[in-house]
Design a protein around this motif. Structure first.
Motif, short mmCIF file in Angstrom:
data_model
loop_
_atom_site.label_atom_id
_atom_site.label_comp_id
_atom_site.label_asym_id
_atom_site.label_seq_id
_atom_site.Cartn_x
_atom_site.Cartn_y
_atom_site.Cartn_z
N ILE A 42 -6.06 15.30 28.57
CA ILE A 42 -5.65 14.59 27.37
C ILE A 42 -6.85 13.85 26.81
CG2 ILE A 42 -4.18 12.75 26.44
CD1 ILE A 42 -2.54 15.09 27.28
N ALA A 43 -7.00 13.88 25.48
CA ALA A 43 -8.02 13.08 24.81
C ALA A 43 -7.32 12.07 23.90
CB ALA A 43 -8.97 13.96 24.00
N HIS B 3 -8.00 -14.54 25.98
CA HIS B 3 -8.49 -13.28 26.55
C HIS B 3 -8.09 -12.16 25.60
CE1 HIS B 3 -4.27 -13.28 28.03
NE2 HIS B 3 -4.36 -11.98 27.77
N VAL B 4 -8.73 -11.01 25.77
CA VAL B 4 -8.41 -9.83 24.97
C VAL B 4 -8.33 -8.63 25.91
CG1 VAL B 4 -9.22 -8.23 23.19
CG2 VAL B 4 -9.52 -10.71 22.87
N VAL B 5 -7.24 -7.88 25.79
CA VAL B 5 -7.06 -6.66 26.58
C VAL B 5 -7.34 -5.47 25.67
CG1 VAL B 5 -5.50 -5.29 27.99
CG2 VAL B 5 -5.32 -7.79 28.01
N SER B 6 -8.39 -4.74 25.96
CA SER B 6 -8.74 -3.57 25.17
C SER B 6 -7.91 -2.36 25.61
CB SER B 6 -10.22 -3.25 25.34
OG SER B 6 -10.46 -2.76 26.66
N PRO B 7 -7.88 -1.30 24.80
CA PRO B 7 -7.23 -0.06 25.27
C PRO B 7 -7.81 0.45 26.59
CG PRO B 7 -7.55 0.03 22.90
CD PRO B 7 -8.26 -1.21 23.37
N LEU B 8 -9.11 0.32 26.76
CA LEU B 8 -9.73 0.75 28.01
C LEU B 8 -9.22 -0.09 29.17
CD1 LEU B 8 -11.79 2.53 29.47
CD2 LEU B 8 -13.56 0.86 28.85
N ASP B 9 -9.13 -1.39 28.98
CA ASP B 9 -8.58 -2.27 30.03
C ASP B 9 -7.14 -1.88 30.37
OD1 ASP B 9 -10.93 -3.81 29.95
OD2 ASP B 9 -10.10 -5.18 28.45
N ARG C 109 -6.99 13.49 34.46
CA ARG C 109 -8.21 13.08 33.76
C ARG C 109 -7.87 12.85 32.29
NH1 ARG C 109 -13.74 13.51 35.04
NH2 ARG C 109 -15.13 13.48 33.22
N LEU C 110 -8.10 11.63 31.82
CA LEU C 110 -7.85 11.29 30.42
C LEU C 110 -9.16 10.82 29.80
CD1 LEU C 110 -4.89 9.29 28.93
CD2 LEU C 110 -7.21 8.58 28.39
N ALA C 111 -9.56 11.44 28.71
CA ALA C 111 -10.75 11.02 27.97
C ALA C 111 -10.34 9.99 26.93
CB ALA C 111 -11.42 12.22 27.31
N LEU C 112 -10.87 8.80 27.04
CA LEU C 112 -10.61 7.73 26.08
C LEU C 112 -11.87 7.53 25.26
CD1 LEU C 112 -8.67 5.55 25.01
CD2 LEU C 112 -9.63 4.00 26.72
N ILE C 113 -11.76 7.67 23.94
CA ILE C 113 -12.94 7.81 23.09
C ILE C 113 -12.85 6.85 21.91
CG2 ILE C 113 -14.19 9.42 21.59
CD1 ILE C 113 -13.06 11.68 23.44
N ARG D 217 -9.00 7.64 36.63
CA ARG D 217 -8.64 8.86 35.89
C ARG D 217 -9.00 8.75 34.41
NH1 ARG D 217 -2.45 9.66 37.51
NH2 ARG D 217 -2.59 7.39 37.86
N VAL D 218 -9.31 7.53 33.95
CA VAL D 218 -9.70 7.30 32.56
C VAL D 218 -11.22 7.36 32.46
CG1 VAL D 218 -9.66 5.70 30.62
CG2 VAL D 218 -7.69 5.85 32.16
#
Length: 822
Positions: free
Chosen positions: A567-568, A375-381, A350-354, A390-391
């Motif tokens: 991980i955060a 196109h744009v790839v975000s960190p979330l993508d 489990r990774l928390a992306l904030i 898991r994100v």
């Protein structure tokens, strides 16, 4: 020091230039120096000359038409490119940009920016390479070489000392002769000598009392001393003087055709205020540029053959972004045995992306460096593509500062309408901004154009009060859901013409919408008049703001997400109102409540990594409380994929090209606002790490050259010989890694130089890769200039007296090897 090629002029260029010149009358020559629109030069068919197109910018090729209908690859920012400390990689960047230029029929790229990071407050800090003139010069050489090897011209910019944005049209930068030579002119000198750039752009600002577009003395330095033989184009709207400009060697005043040349230059010649011979000297340089890029009949371009594109552009963009990432901190969290990074996907459940920028990627800075990517790839993508569900994402804070161009949830098109009612075909929009700079689609002339019509639909992304607005200097009619919510004028009164183009939006109406609800939108716009001195341009925007969330709730949700994760990862960023062309930064703080967010997440989870998504330094009051810090700059369209690769094990290859202060108060140079129109560079040659080391009482957050690796390195030996230093390093870790070996020169502490001499100067570097246990030997040549200073009494380069010591290591404050050099 390089293996690139420098395209040579063909033997028949001189003859072809003179033959073409002989076929031009005075009026045509004067118009040739004026341009015909925002991006093109005049064609002269009788002389065999076609029109040439120039284009912004340093991180992509916009082309003539700034539109989402013709997208442009978005590369990492220049700060990111230089953070690779790898000229070979930057040369490949040049090849990619040249291919993009050819795809868009562009002859000259308006780049690279080789001004310096004099102060961290500089608004276009992200668009320049470094605080160090040597590193700037080496990276710029590779950039220019890569572009011009493929037959596309470049322009070194902004000549010279355009190191801040405040009052940039009028400021007089007062700079001592030594600092001007050793710092601000040095990259231009290096590039001119190494790779024969085909162009230079002269800046808006004044230097020591003379505006740069008419600065004969400094143009004589560039041409006479540095050997530059290319053309000189003004920054857009910078040319102010007809006679002084042409006689100082300003070859192209842009944008056209309403410039100080054209009919004004013809009149100056007829009146005897200047000569046709002076005009001819400038025209010859335009014609030579035409020969070089293949725009002049009868001669071959300097680079022949087909320009091939890059086989895997997205792969190259990921590589550039990955190799620019600086691992600034990588600690062992309490109760653990290993460093926080890299993460191991097989043990991350489990990774928390904030953070807002984790979802809505901040990939580039504002102004001339802006393009519409495919196109744009975000960190979330990027992370979800590798870790799936898991994100877990949490926004954390609300970075709203003012109403912005309509974006998420909108599907929009725009088309011009003629005065006779004819509507031309619509083109898609990436967001609510319409930027027809110097043209109207379909070749509509200023006399024919009546208005632009933006149309489309909005699907509400949230339930609540939505704000709609407009931007642009002109007449607006805004219709939402079939109801006219605003019809009226938006006037403008200011000194910066770009403010009329890109100024803030204005709220027009607030409407309650439910999530998923669709409404039709229509925005009709007609400029009062086209801006004086610029070609017909239509620039306006449909603006929108979603219902604002409660920030306290967002913070609580982020903390809970972090507490429930192994991980955060918190992504913090600046905004379009923080780092952009046109203004400087008032401070180095992260916008909004992001510092509070990081502190709260770190308190909830010791395994917190912060990703700093900015183009330039920011204060990090929480740096001591987090386990890891990654600096990603503005990483371009593939930034999210590159970040995921680094977090999950790919070597972060970047090293700092500028020193990061802990606080603004610590920074050596913070004055970017002129006093009575004058900005004095009183610090002389002491900027960046040179100033930090001279002062010696305050430690920065991170030194120039800093950057950690996922392996460890031992610096084993150094040997100095005539003209070069030999250094051996060994990978002492468990994985293959990349190191940037940095070589500095230290003068004798007793050396007597007027104004003082630096404790260290970067004199060379080499990027190496090695397997575990492998030893690498590098040989770094040293230029004689590295031992010299500019003597203001003799107006010449003079060697600093006394012995010198070569020092090698990982950054400007970590130099474990030393040896005397002759």
């Amino acid at each position: 020091m390089s293996d690139w090629t420098v395209p040579a002029d063909r033997p028949d260029y001189d003859e072809a230039v003179e033959a073409a010149l002989a076929k031009l009358d005075l009026e045509t020559k004067a118009d040739l120096l004026a341009g015909i629109d925002m991006w093109r030069t005049l064609a002269a068919p009788d002389a065999g000359l076609r029109s040439m197109t120039v284009s912004d910018g340093p991180i992509g090729v916009r082309g003539r038409f700034w539109t989402a209908a013709d997208p442009s690859l978005a590369l990492p920012s220049p700060t990111a490119q230089a953070a690779s400390w790898d000229p070979a990689l930057v040369r490949r960047i040049g090849h990619l940009l040249a291919a993009e230029a050819r795809r868009k029929d562009v002859d000259v790229l308006l780049a690279p920016t080789i001004n310096l990071h004099r102060s961290p407050l500089g608004g276009r800090h992200f668009e320049a390479f470094s605080e160090d003139p040597y590193l700037t010069g080496r990276i710029a050489e590779a950039y220019v070489a890569g572009v011009q090897e493929r037959g596309v011209g470049t322009t070194m910019k902004h000549y010279v000392a355009n190191d801040a944005e405040t009052d940039r049209f009028t400021v007089d930068n007062v700079i001592g002769e030594r600092a001007l030579r050793e710092l601000y002119l040095r990259p231009f000198e290096m590039v001119a000598a190494a790779v024969n750039p085909w162009g230079v752009m002269t800046a808006y600002n004044t230097v020591n009392g003379t505006t740069m577009t008419a600065h004969r003395e400094l143009m004589d330095v560039l041409r006479g001393e540095f050997g530059f033989d290319g053309f000189n184009v003004s920054d857009w709207g910078a040319a102010r003087h007809t006679v002084e400009g042409v006689e100082a060697g300003l070859d192209l005043a842009m944008p056209g055709p309403f410039t100080v040349f054209g009919e004004h230059l013809v009149a100056a010649v007829r009146d005897g205020r200047t000569t046709e011979d002076a005009v001819d000297a400038n025209v010859r340089r335009i014609l030579r540029l035409a020969a070089r890029v293949g725009a002049l009949d009868g001669v071959e371009a300097a680079v022949g053959g087909r320009i091939e594109g890059v086989a895997d552009p997205d792969g190259l963009l990921r590589e550039i972004a990955r190799r620019s990432v600086v691992l600034a901190k990588n600690d062992v969290p309490a109760g653990d045995e290993t460093r926080i990074l890299p993460l191991h996907p097989d043990v991350v459940n489990r990774l928390a992306l904030i953070g807002p920028a984790a979802r809505d990627a901040r990939i580039l800075g504002g102004g001339s460096a802006t393009v519409f990517p495919p196109h744009v790839v975000s960190p979330l993508d990027g992370l979800r593509a590798r870790l799936g569900d898991r994100v877990h994402y949490a926004q954390g804070v609300d970075l709203f500062e003012q109403i912005l161009a309509a974006d998420r949830g909108f599907e929009l098109t725009v088309h011009p309408v003629k005065k006779d009612g004819t509507a031309l075909p619509a083109e898609p929009l990436a967001n609510g901004d319409v930027k027809w700079m110097g043209y109207v689609p379909g070749g509509v002339t200023a006399d024919e154009f009546d208005h632009a019509l933006l149309e489309g639909r909005y699907t509400a992304t949230r339930t609540g009060e939505h704000v709609f607005g407009t931007r642009g200097f002109g007449r607006h009619k805004l219709v939402i859901g079939g109801e006219t919510v605003f019809e009226g004028d938006h006037d403008y009164a200011g000194d910066d013409p770009f403010e009329a183009f890109f100024g803030p939006g204005v709220e027009r109406v607030r409407l309650h919408l439910d999530e998923g609800q669709e409404v039709a939108v229509s925005h009709e716009f007609a400029p009062f008049d086209f801006p004086p001195g610029f070609p017909p341009s239509v620039l306006f925007g449909l603006m929108h703001t979603e219902p604002r969330p409660d920030e306290d709730t967002l913070l609580r949700e982020a903390v809970e997400a972090a507490r429930g994760a192994e991980i955060a990862v918190v992504v913090v960023s600046t905004t379009a109102l923080t780092e952009s062309e046109g203004f400087d930064r008032p401070d180095l703080r992260l916008p909004g409540r992001q510092d509070e967010l990081v502190a709260a997440v770190a308190a909830a989870n010791p395994n917190t990594v912060v990703v700093v998504n900015t183009g330039s330094p920011v204060e990090m009051p929480w740096a001591g409380d987090v386990a890891g810090i990654l600096l990603t700059w503005f990483p371009g369209q593939e930034g999210g994929n590159a970040l995921a690769e680094v977090l999950l094990g790919a070597e972060p290859g970047g090293r700092l090209t500028t020193t990061w202060p802990k606080t603004l108060a610590d920074a050596p140079v913070t004055e970017v606002v002129p006093t009575d129109g004058v900005l004095r560079y009183d610090e002389g040659v002491f900027i960046g790490y040179r100033a930090w080391q001279r002062r010696g009482t305050v430690e920065p957050a991170f030194w120039f050259g800093h950057g950690l690796s996922y392996t460890t390195w031992a610096y084993e030996s150094i040997e100095a010989a005539a003209g070069a230093v030999r250094i051996k390093v060994r990978n002492t870790g468990d994985v293959r890694g990349r190191e940037v070996v940095q070589l500095y020169l230290a003068p004798d502490a007793a050396a007597d130089v007027p104004g003082g001499v630096e404790r260290l100067r970067l004199a060379g570097f080499a990027a190496v890769e090695a397997d575990p246990g492998e030893e690498i030997e590098v040989v770094i040549p040293i230029e004689e200039r590295s031992f010299q200073y500019w003597n203001e009494e003799e107006h010449a380069w003079v060697r600093v007296p006394g012995a010198w010591t070569a020092k090698a290591g990982r950054n400007a404050n970590d130099l474990g090897l030393s040896a005397e050099v002759g």
